[in-house]
Design an enzyme around this catalytic site. Structure first.
Site, PDB file in Angstrom:
ATOM      1  N   LYS A 181       0.920  -1.253   0.340  1.00 56.28           N
ATOM      2  CA  LYS A 181      -0.207   0.010   0.021  1.00 56.28           C
ATOM      3  C   LYS A 181       0.899   1.294  -0.170  1.00 56.28           C
ATOM      4  O   LYS A 181       1.536   1.311   0.437  1.00 56.28           O
ATOM      5  CB  LYS A 181      -0.977  -0.266   1.103  1.00 56.28           C
TER       6      LYS A 181
HETATM    7  C1  LIG Z   1      -5.152  -4.697   1.060  1.00 52.74           C
HETATM    8  C2  LIG Z   1      -6.153  -4.358   0.867  1.00 52.74           C
HETATM    9  C3  LIG Z   1      -6.643  -5.761   2.040  1.00 52.74           C
HETATM   10  C4  LIG Z   1      -6.198  -6.378   3.113  1.00 52.74           C
HETATM   11  O1  LIG Z   1      -5.073  -5.446   4.225  1.00 52.74           O
HETATM   12  P1  LIG Z   1      -4.420  -6.121   4.902  1.00 52.74           P
HETATM   13  O2  LIG Z   1      -3.420  -5.176   5.276  1.00 52.74           O
HETATM   14  O3  LIG Z   1      -3.367  -6.470   3.952  1.00 52.74           O
HETATM   15  O4  LIG Z   1      -5.315  -7.089   5.715  1.00 52.74           O
HETATM   16  C5  LIG Z   1      -8.248  -5.247   2.190  1.00 52.74           C
HETATM   17  N1  LIG Z   1      -8.893  -4.834   1.077  1.00 52.74           N
HETATM   18  C6  LIG Z   1      -8.694  -4.778   0.007  1.00 52.74           C
HETATM   19  C7  LIG Z   1      -9.400  -4.141  -1.371  1.00 52.74           C
HETATM   20  C8  LIG Z   1      -6.780  -3.987   0.093  1.00 52.74           C
HETATM   21  O5  LIG Z   1      -6.038  -3.524  -0.859  1.00 52.74           O
END
Ligand SMILES: *Cc1c(COP(=O)(O)O)cnc(C)c1O
Length: 376
Positions: A181
């Site tokens: 992210k």
């Molecule tokens: C990355 C992501 C998640 C999960 O995030 P984590 O921090 O890895 O649990 C959930 N929903 C979306 C749309 C994502 O892109």
């Protein structure tokens, strides 16, 4: 090789992690967690932000706080990460998948109402690529039918809809700080709580069902088991890593936006010639350059494009396999209405490399290789 992603690193992370260790507070809710929570509150305007071990866990917390029960229905897109659904499936709920819009690849707000039944408890808009869903329409429906809204804003940190930060519009918002992210702590996330009356329950749930948070604020003189709970708080060392990046959030976003804009300008002629499609950002949305994707004509062309780019030293990747076509999705969920765009758009999409520190020459090279593919 130009990789698809490199985890963000700005330089101060080591110093801050060292500081957390020297402060002799490496478990949860130390000074770096507090700084991160406060930063999120100040930059988004949410009543309360709680750093969590992941966005997955933030969403699980939202499902628990909403008291989702077996048989409840939760409306969401099938074009999303598994955690959006799992958080509710773990409570016994049925994910009801609704088709996406072909322009933003977000939940089609016009199709939600037809999916509402007397068992529906919540709507979970996913802000794909950090571009907002049509929140006015979604919030109006939620109001009319007394449904909760949990925003999966995993990709939406620093994005806004009509000036309001994503994650702050629904009852709960979920951020991700996974290494893929825009801002990262390795694994981590945050739960954003819109209404103050839910803060205390959330704090208790996150702290193993105890009122430890109150104890640390000096509001009670000992802490005890007061409700159901689990452990959703990250180590302060992870928060220290994140803090270095939140301090530079504007720079990180500007850097990503630069790459995004360069891709857009370079590839626009191909869109104008009807050769491929580029992302759409509606005028009410401010995005955060989480992702740059192109849409080929179909799956065959997409597969050839990814293979060609790989040959040229560029790692481009596809994205979600729609949840209603996956084994667990078929088992626990239901697709409401027609799948006009979910499968079709997912098969056409390719994400191009985009990360903090990606160089302009690299972006130009990737764009050039996309153009070369279509020339050939
Ligand atoms: C990355 C992501 C998640 C999960 O995030 P984590 O921090 O890895 O649990 C959930 N929903 C979306 C749309 C994502 O892109």
């Amino acid at each position: 090789m130009i990789g698809f992603n490199i985890a963000p690193f700005v330089g101060k992370e080591f110093a801050y992690i060292k500081e957390a260790i020297e402060a002799e507070h490496i478990c949860g809710d130390g000074m770096f967690t507090r700084r991160c929570n406060q930063w999120i509150e100040e930059h988004t305007g949410t009543a309360k932000a709680l750093l969590t071990t992941s966005c997955t866990h933030a969403t699980e917390m939202a499902a628990l706080l909403l008291d989702i029960q077996p048989g409840d229905e939760v409306i969401m897109p099938a074009y999303t990460f598994v955690s959006t659904a799992n958080a509710f499936v773990l409570r016994g709920a049925v994910p009801v998948f609704v088709d996406i819009r072909p322009d933003t690849l977000n939940l089609d707000e016009k199709l939600i109402e037809a999916a509402i039944t007397e068992r529906t408890k919540a709507i979970v808009p996913v802000h794909y690529a950090g571009v907002s869903c049509e929140m006015d329409a979604i919030m109006a429906l939620a109001g009319n039918y007394h449904l909760a809204v949990v925003e999966d804003a995993a990709q939406g940190v620093m994005s806004a809809y009509k000036g309001q930060a994503l994650g702050t519009i629904g009852d709960y918002g979920c951020f991700s700080f996974h290494e893929t992210k825009n801002f990262s702590m390795g694994e981590g996330g945050a739960l954003l709580i819109r209404d103050r009356e839910h803060v205390e329950n959330a704090e208790i749930l996150r702290e193993k069902g105890t009122n430890r948070s109150k104890f640390f604020r000096g509001q009670v003189d000992k802490y005890t088991w007061v409700n159901q709970g689990s452990s959703y708080l990250p180590s302060d060392m992870n928060a220290a890593y994140l803090w270095a990046q939140l301090e530079m959030a504007e720079e990180i976003t500007a850097d990503r936006m630069g790459s995004w804009e360069t891709y857009y300008q370079e590839l626009r002629p191909l869109q104008e010639q009807g050769i491929l499609e580029l992302p759409v950002v509606p005028k009410d949305c401010r995005h955060n350059a989480h992702m740059f994707y192109v849409k080929a004509r179909d799956l065959g062309e997409r597969t050839a494009l990814i293979a060609y780019l790989k040959e040229k030293g560029v790692q481009a990747v596809f994205h979600y396999v729609p949840l209603h076509t996956a084994p667990e999705g078929q088992h626990v969920g239901r697709f409401e209405g027609e799948d006009r765009f979910t499968t079709k758009e997912s098969e056409r999409l390719t994400r191009l490399p985009l990360y903090y520190g990606l160089k302009r020459e690299q972006v130009l090279y990737v764009a050039e290789m996309v153009k070369a593919f279509y020339r050939g």
